[in-house]
Design a protein around this motif. Structure first.
Motif, PDB file in Angstrom:
ATOM      1  N   ASP A 138       0.792  -1.359   0.097  1.00  0.00           N
ATOM      2  CA  ASP A 138      -0.232  -0.090   0.061  1.00  0.00           C
ATOM      3  C   ASP A 138       0.932   1.372  -0.155  1.00  0.00           C
ATOM      4  N   LEU A 139       1.571   1.432  -1.143  1.00  0.00           N
ATOM      5  CA  LEU A 139       2.619   2.573  -1.118  1.00  0.00           C
ATOM      6  C   LEU A 139       1.968   4.006  -0.996  1.00  0.00           C
ATOM      7  N   PRO A 140       2.702   4.874  -0.428  1.00  0.00           N
ATOM      8  CA  PRO A 140       2.105   6.071  -0.050  1.00  0.00           C
ATOM      9  C   PRO A 140       2.415   7.164  -1.321  1.00  0.00           C
ATOM     10  N   PHE A 141       2.174   6.784  -2.602  1.00  0.00           N
ATOM     11  CA  PHE A 141       2.498   7.738  -3.504  1.00  0.00           C
ATOM     12  C   PHE A 141       1.440   7.727  -4.491  1.00  0.00           C
ATOM     13  N   PRO A 142       1.359   8.762  -5.313  1.00  0.00           N
ATOM     14  CA  PRO A 142      -0.030   8.853  -6.134  1.00  0.00           C
ATOM     15  C   PRO A 142       0.213   7.852  -7.318  1.00  0.00           C
ATOM     16  N   ASP A 143      -0.569   7.836  -8.209  1.00  0.00           N
ATOM     17  CA  ASP A 143      -0.586   6.877  -9.521  1.00  0.00           C
ATOM     18  C   ASP A 143       0.234   7.447 -10.594  1.00  0.00           C
ATOM     19  N   ALA A 144       1.145   6.736 -11.224  1.00  0.00           N
ATOM     20  CA  ALA A 144       1.897   6.882 -12.430  1.00  0.00           C
ATOM     21  C   ALA A 144       3.006   8.150 -11.941  1.00  0.00           C
ATOM     22  N   ARG A 145       3.760   7.852 -10.992  1.00  0.00           N
ATOM     23  CA  ARG A 145       4.577   8.854 -10.203  1.00  0.00           C
ATOM     24  C   ARG A 145       6.067   8.565 -10.666  1.00  0.00           C
ATOM     25  N   PHE A 146       6.559   7.330 -11.000  1.00  0.00           N
ATOM     26  CA  PHE A 146       7.832   6.908 -11.097  1.00  0.00           C
ATOM     27  C   PHE A 146       8.347   6.439 -12.430  1.00  0.00           C
ATOM     28  N   ASP A 147       9.568   6.655 -13.204  1.00  0.00           N
ATOM     29  CA  ASP A 147       9.856   6.214 -14.137  1.00  0.00           C
ATOM     30  C   ASP A 147      10.468   4.963 -13.989  1.00  0.00           C
ATOM     31  N   ALA A 148      10.889   4.505 -12.800  1.00  0.00           N
ATOM     32  CA  ALA A 148      11.219   3.114 -12.534  1.00  0.00           C
ATOM     33  C   ALA A 148      11.018   2.641 -11.076  1.00  0.00           C
TER      34      ALA A 148
END
Length: 263
Positions: A138-148
């Motif tokens: 349950d990662l505390p980050f928004p959708d489509a946030r990271f390149d890798a």
């Protein structure tokens, strides 16, 4: 090397999970894993050197080489390293990118994060590497946030691997890359028997000698044997929605790097 059948732990109430060779209630596993890593955090990388005769460094370098982080671009290249509390992988990525990558290390265990923050500060990388406490399921980050998204020697400790893979897919941008380095199934005749004997006899004894804790390393050895084979794990990655899934064996299958793309 014989493998235990992989357990589907994605069920509802009453579900179970493997904790090494033990079967425990699903809700208990995360706390039990946390206890293991609280115990070993201060000597974690030292023990990795001793247990693998330094090979883990070559495996991690191979992972970052396959990731091939860019050296330049219109914006910083965003990478999330999960279960990477000591910052080992994130540091390699930032250095390989010549500072172009911006990394967030996310780990559920605060003891491991404390080690990572201290090391990043000493290496003067605090501006390039941030540390956040969070659960891979349950990662505390928004959708489509990271390149890798990277994870090294951590996913086998997640109670519900399927959920962690789904979260990896969620937080990646379209065109983003998933890379996982994990212990795997030895595929060289003869090496498997030697590796089993070494793992179950030498590693817990080494853990006792260096950290005063044999039980944590007994669990870590058992957790490797419970992890899915290369092909089964590759299928789990596909099921999570990734495309162009592939893997590379390292050192005869002692470890493997799995790759997938969000397309």
């Amino acid at each position: 090397m014989a493998r235990e059948p992989h357990q589907d732990t994605s069920g509802s109430d009453g579900a179970s999970a493997s904790f090494g060779f033990r079967t425990v209630p699903l809700g208990d596993k995360q706390e039990m894993v946390d206890t293991v890593f609280h115990r070993v955090a201060s000597r974690y990388d030292l023990m990795n050197d001793l247990m693998s005769a330094g090979m883990h460094r070559l495996w991690k370098d191979a992972m970052v080489s396959w990731l091939s982080p860019p050296h330049a671009g219109k914006r910083p290249w965003a990478v999330l390293d999960v279960a990477g509390g000591t910052g080992d992988i994130a540091t390699r990525i930032v250095e390989r990118s010549q500072g172009h990558a911006q990394a967030i290390v996310c780990d559920i265990n605060n003891s491991m994060l404390t080690v990572g923050r201290d090391r990043a500060a000493k290496a003067k990388l605090s501006n390039a590497i941030r540390f956040a406490q969070g659960n891979a399921e349950d990662l505390p980050f928004p959708d489509a946030r990271f390149d890798a998204y990277t994870i090294a020697f951590g996913i086998r400790n997640v109670p519900r691997i399927e959920r962690a893979l789904a979260e990896a897919h969620r937080v990646l941008k379209t065109g983003g890359r998933f890379l996982c380095l994990e212990f795997s199934a030895v595929d060289v005749p003869g090496l498997d028997r030697f590796y089993d004997a070494y793992s179950f006899n030498a590693i817990p004894a080494l853990g006792k000698m260096v950290t005063g804790d044999a039980d944590s390393y007994q669990y870590l050895v058992e957790s490797i044997r419970k992890f899915p084979t290369q092909e089964r794990f590759a299928q789990m990655i596909r099921t999570a929605g990734f495309s162009r899934v592939s893997y590379r064996n390292l050192s005869g299958g002692i470890a493997a790097i799995h790759s997938g793309w969000k397309l």
